[in-house]
Design a protein around this motif. Structure first.
Motif, PDB file in Angstrom:
ATOM      1  N   LEU A   1      -3.847  57.117   8.315  1.00 69.16           N
ATOM      2  CA  LEU A   1      -4.720  56.502   7.312  1.00 69.16           C
ATOM      3  C   LEU A   1      -6.145  57.035   7.408  1.00 69.16           C
ATOM      4  CD1 LEU A   1      -3.564  52.783   7.691  1.00 69.16           C
ATOM      5  CD2 LEU A   1      -2.844  54.411   5.948  1.00 69.16           C
ATOM      6  N   ALA A   2      -6.831  57.017   6.282  1.00 73.28           N
ATOM      7  CA  ALA A   2      -8.250  57.352   6.239  1.00 73.28           C
ATOM      8  C   ALA A   2      -9.044  56.238   6.948  1.00 73.28           C
ATOM      9  CB  ALA A   2      -8.705  57.505   4.791  1.00 73.28           C
ATOM     10  N   PRO A   3     -10.273  56.508   7.359  1.00 79.70           N
ATOM     11  CA  PRO A   3     -11.054  55.499   8.083  1.00 79.70           C
ATOM     12  C   PRO A   3     -11.182  54.156   7.347  1.00 79.70           C
ATOM     13  CG  PRO A   3     -12.128  57.626   8.251  1.00 79.70           C
ATOM     14  CD  PRO A   3     -10.982  57.802   7.318  1.00 79.70           C
TER      15      PRO A   3
ATOM     16  N   LYS B   1      -9.719  50.515   8.526  1.00 78.35           N
ATOM     17  CA  LYS B   1     -10.526  49.280   8.567  1.00 78.35           C
ATOM     18  C   LYS B   1      -9.788  48.163   7.844  1.00 78.35           C
ATOM     19  CE  LYS B   1     -14.985  51.627   8.241  1.00 78.35           C
ATOM     20  NZ  LYS B   1     -16.167  51.793   7.369  1.00 78.35           N
ATOM     21  N   TYR B   2      -9.252  48.482   6.661  1.00 76.47           N
ATOM     22  CA  TYR B   2      -8.542  47.476   5.886  1.00 76.47           C
ATOM     23  C   TYR B   2      -7.348  46.924   6.665  1.00 76.47           C
ATOM     24  CZ  TYR B   2      -5.295  45.358   2.712  1.00 76.47           C
ATOM     25  OH  TYR B   2      -4.407  44.480   2.161  1.00 76.47           O
ATOM     26  N   LEU B   3      -6.522  47.820   7.214  1.00 75.97           N
ATOM     27  CA  LEU B   3      -5.319  47.395   7.929  1.00 75.97           C
ATOM     28  C   LEU B   3      -5.673  46.550   9.152  1.00 75.97           C
ATOM     29  CD1 LEU B   3      -2.252  47.585   7.930  1.00 75.97           C
ATOM     30  CD2 LEU B   3      -2.443  49.583   9.394  1.00 75.97           C
ATOM     31  N   LYS B   4      -6.657  46.992   9.920  1.00 74.69           N
ATOM     32  CA  LYS B   4      -7.058  46.244  11.116  1.00 74.69           C
ATOM     33  C   LYS B   4      -7.618  44.870  10.734  1.00 74.69           C
ATOM     34  CE  LYS B   4      -8.098  50.266  13.967  1.00 74.69           C
ATOM     35  NZ  LYS B   4      -9.173  51.068  14.561  1.00 74.69           N
ATOM     36  N   ASP B   5      -8.491  44.837   9.718  1.00 74.68           N
ATOM     37  CA  ASP B   5      -9.087  43.554   9.330  1.00 74.68           C
ATOM     38  C   ASP B   5      -8.066  42.611   8.716  1.00 74.68           C
ATOM     39  OD1 ASP B   5     -11.642  43.977  10.279  1.00 74.68           O
ATOM     40  OD2 ASP B   5     -12.342  44.926   8.430  1.00 74.68           O
ATOM     41  N   THR B   6      -7.109  43.143   8.002  1.00 74.39           N
ATOM     42  CA  THR B   6      -6.077  42.297   7.395  1.00 74.39           C
ATOM     43  C   THR B   6      -5.103  41.783   8.441  1.00 74.39           C
ATOM     44  OG1 THR B   6      -6.216  43.531   5.341  1.00 74.39           O
ATOM     45  CG2 THR B   6      -4.264  42.223   5.663  1.00 74.39           C
ATOM     46  N   VAL B   7      -4.603  42.678   9.272  1.00 72.73           N
ATOM     47  CA  VAL B   7      -3.548  42.307  10.213  1.00 72.73           C
ATOM     48  C   VAL B   7      -4.116  41.671  11.476  1.00 72.73           C
ATOM     49  CG1 VAL B   7      -1.669  43.206  11.621  1.00 72.73           C
ATOM     50  CG2 VAL B   7      -1.998  44.060   9.311  1.00 72.73           C
ATOM     51  N   LEU B   8      -5.072  42.328  12.082  1.00 72.93           N
ATOM     52  CA  LEU B   8      -5.580  41.839  13.367  1.00 72.93           C
ATOM     53  C   LEU B   8      -6.567  40.686  13.215  1.00 72.93           C
ATOM     54  CD1 LEU B   8      -6.085  45.250  15.172  1.00 72.93           C
ATOM     55  CD2 LEU B   8      -4.141  43.700  15.314  1.00 72.93           C
TER      56      LEU B   8
END
Length: 180
Positions: free
Chosen positions: A128-130, A134-141
């Motif tokens: 993934l692009a940066p 960020k989106y994936l980490k903020d959504t999931v984590l």
């Protein structure tokens, strides 16, 4: 004006009007095999009675009867859509992943699918692009909503939705791997 549904009228009322609830369920694509179907029926029936109690016109005239049907349908629909939204948000936030990525290797694996997800996550992030990371980490984590992510990075919600769509497209390959 608040009227009360008496015991004498109760059977007749539900015989005539309970189809409104089932019509709303159908409109919302909630079928009998849905795990919460009975809960939604009960919520719909309660809102139907509430609509009856708060309906301003006389129900014993033909005009009032048809107006009540539309009024009750909308009242029940709003309640069920709101309940669907609440359940969707709750399900989206139920899984908690650890904040620090170093602890991912120490997690216990319950079954083969869990193991695959934990093994694939670093490679998912690497493709993934940066901004998408960020989106994936903020959504999931961090379990942030789209609005919260937009505020965090000072971008519009439309931008965050763009990150979301691009992330979903890039991770489509992983879905096929996990469902095999």
């Amino acid at each position: 004006m608040k009227r009360h549904l008496t015991k004498e009228l109760e059977d007749d009322f539900f015989f005539v009007h309970d189809s409104i609830v089932y019509g709303v369920l159908k409109r919302c694509n909630i079928w009998f095999d849905h795990p919460d179907y009975d809960d939604f029926v009960q919520i719909g029936l309660m809102k139907l009675v509430e609509a009856y109690e708060h309906f301003p016109d006389d129900l014993f005239h033909e005009k009032g009867f048809y107006q009540f049907t539309g009024y009750a349908f909308q009242k029940v629909r709003w309640a069920l859509v709101d309940e669907l939204r609440k359940k969707s948000l709750a399900m989206g936030r139920e899984t908690n992943w650890p904040d620090d990525t170093d602890s991912w290797q120490t997690l216990t694996v319950k079954d083969n699918e869990d193991w695959m997800i934990w093994e694939l996550l670093p490679s998912m992030l690497s493709c993934l692009a940066p901004n998408e990371q960020k989106y994936l980490k903020d959504t999931v984590l961090n379990q942030l909503s789209v609005t919260e992510i937009a505020k965090k990075y000072g971008v519009s919600r439309k931008t965050v939705y763009s990150w979301k769509n691009k992330t979903a497209q890039k991770l489509e390959h992983y879905r096929s791997v996990l469902t095999k």
